[in-house]
Design an enzyme around this catalytic site. Structure first.
Site, short mmCIF file in Angstrom:
data_model
loop_
_atom_site.label_atom_id
_atom_site.label_comp_id
_atom_site.label_asym_id
_atom_site.label_seq_id
_atom_site.Cartn_x
_atom_site.Cartn_y
_atom_site.Cartn_z
CG HIS A 174 -25.73 -39.50 -19.25
ND1 HIS A 174 -25.40 -39.54 -17.91
CD2 HIS A 174 -26.94 -38.88 -19.32
CE1 HIS A 174 -26.37 -38.97 -17.20
NE2 HIS A 174 -27.32 -38.57 -18.04
CD GLU A 268 -20.42 -28.25 -14.03
OE1 GLU A 268 -20.42 -28.53 -12.82
OE2 GLU A 268 -19.46 -28.55 -14.79
CE1 TYR A 278 -13.15 -27.58 -17.37
CE2 TYR A 278 -11.93 -29.50 -18.10
CZ TYR A 278 -12.12 -28.13 -18.10
OH TYR A 278 -11.27 -27.31 -18.80
CE1 TYR A 289 -32.44 -35.26 -13.52
CE2 TYR A 289 -31.30 -37.38 -13.39
CZ TYR A 289 -31.50 -36.17 -14.02
OH TYR A 289 -30.77 -35.84 -15.13
#
Length: 394
Positions: A174, A268, A278, A289
């Site tokens: 990320h 998204e 958000y 997961y």
């Protein structure tokens, strides 16, 4: 056996055979549909329809690339390409030349050399913007940085660091990261939550899990939403993001659109608004997961709903709107790459909703990047292949 019993048995056998044939045909139809249809994951979207056959061909423009994370076009039509592993390539007249002068690139997990974008007035000022992972800064590991530089021959010069997310982390996931300019010349870029889900995204005093907005020289715009918050990171424009690896400007509204990876489900598309939250990880349409839940809610006051979301996840990367006359039936459509399923997805948007989804370039490889070129054609970066061009045949 009596005649009427024999007739009854024959009729039952014929009926059973017909039922099996019907079920088999139904299964075959379902398989055929599955090859062209994708389940739409939003409540507001219509059910998917069979894909229309598109008459196009695919040309390989640049071959022999491992992971073309980002690319852009110079005014002379040549290309600058970022290989995630840390090489900046200039592709011109069929030849690839590596450009020197990059800072050290921290390559770990999803981090490395990422996006590249030209200043809107590049022809005058020559500025090139790049995001990459770096070891510099506080803590072990690395984090995402934004730099700008100029191209002089086969070397980057005037290299300036405009932003560095803190602190470093040894986690490999990320990093983000995409770059885009809006119509007013502001620079947007993304940094993922760096795998620190429960700490970074909802805290505006911390980097990561954010969309940032800067002036083109790296300074903070006076009207950024948190400039008057003493403890906030002043460059933050929106927060509550997981890992945005797609960013593009809408060709008509000028708004910045992003997409981001969900966990298992819940990828998204979001339209970025000043100071908005958000929701990650407080609200989500995904699960862990492992299949377990990390949240029980998909909506909360003060948190934005996605424009669109995918269930199951497609692992999106790269993003571009189609505005070119070369694809009249695709105008206004949004293109999103799928790493997981190895295709380019075409999202048809009508009345501010996704009404249809279609697979393009299916089976060519993990789609990492997408861009509409200055010549109006769509170019797509595919891992372990290169950069291809979609050419309409008619």
């Amino acid at each position: 056996m009596k005649p009427f019993k024999l007739i009854l048995i024959c009729l039952l056998l014929v009926a059973a055979s017909c039922k099996q044939t019907e079920e088999k045909q139904s299964n075959n139809n379902a398989l055929a549909d599955a090859s062209t249809q994708i389940e739409v994951g939003t409540e507001s979207s219509v059910k998917p329809k069979a894909a229309v056959n598109i008459d196009y061909s695919v040309e390989t423009v640049v071959s022999g690339l491992r992971n073309p994370w980002g690319f852009t076009f110079l005014p002379d039509g040549s290309m600058l390409i970022n290989e995630k592993s840390g090489e900046l390539i200039h592709f011109k007249n069929g030849e690839k030349t590596e450009i020197s002068g990059l800072p050290e690139i921290y390559v770990r997990g999803q981090g490395g050399l990422m996006d590249i974008e030209l200043h809107p007035d590049y022809a005058t000022n020559g500025w090139i913007y790049i995001t990459h992972a770096t070891r510099d800064g506080d803590g072990d590991g690395g984090n995402t940085a934004l730099i700008r530089a100029k191209l002089n021959g086969n070397k980057l010069t005037n290299v300036e660091r405009l932003y560095k997310a803190e602190p470093n982390s040894r986690r490999g996931q990320h990093f983000g990261s995409r770059i885009e300019f809006d119509n007013d010349g502001y620079l947007y870029f993304s940094v993922g939550d760096r795998g620190n889900r429960d700490v970074n995204p909802q805290d505006i005093t911390r980097d990561c899990g954010k969309i940032y907005r800067l002036n083109a020289d790296g300074s903070i715009p006076n009207d950024n939403p948190f400039v008057n918050n003493a403890n906030a990171k002043k460059a933050i424009y929106s927060y509550g993001h997981r890992n945005p690896q797609g960013m593009t400007k809408h060709p008509e509204t000028g708004k910045i659109w992003v997409h981001e990876h969900g966990p298992k489900g819940g990828d998204e598309v979001n339209i970025i608004e000043k100071g908005k939250n958000y929701g990650w990880p407080v609200i989500s349409y995904g699960v862990n997961y492992s299949g377990t839940k990390f949240t029980d809610i998909t909506a909360k006051e003060g948190m934005e709903q996605p424009f669109f979301y995918w269930v199951p996840s497609i692992a999106p990367s790269g993003m571009a709107f189609v505005s070119s006359d070369k694809y009249p039936n695709w105008k206004g459509n949004l293109l999103v790459g799928s790493l997981k399923f190895e295709y380019l997805e075409r999202l048809v948007i009508k009345n501010n909703k996704v009404t249809k989804r279609e697979k393009l370039l299916e089976g060519m490889g993990r789609v990492r990047s997408a861009r509409q070129g200055d010549d109006g054609y769509i170019y797509v970066g595919i891992e372990n292949l290169g950069i291809v061009k979609i050419v309409p045949n008619s």
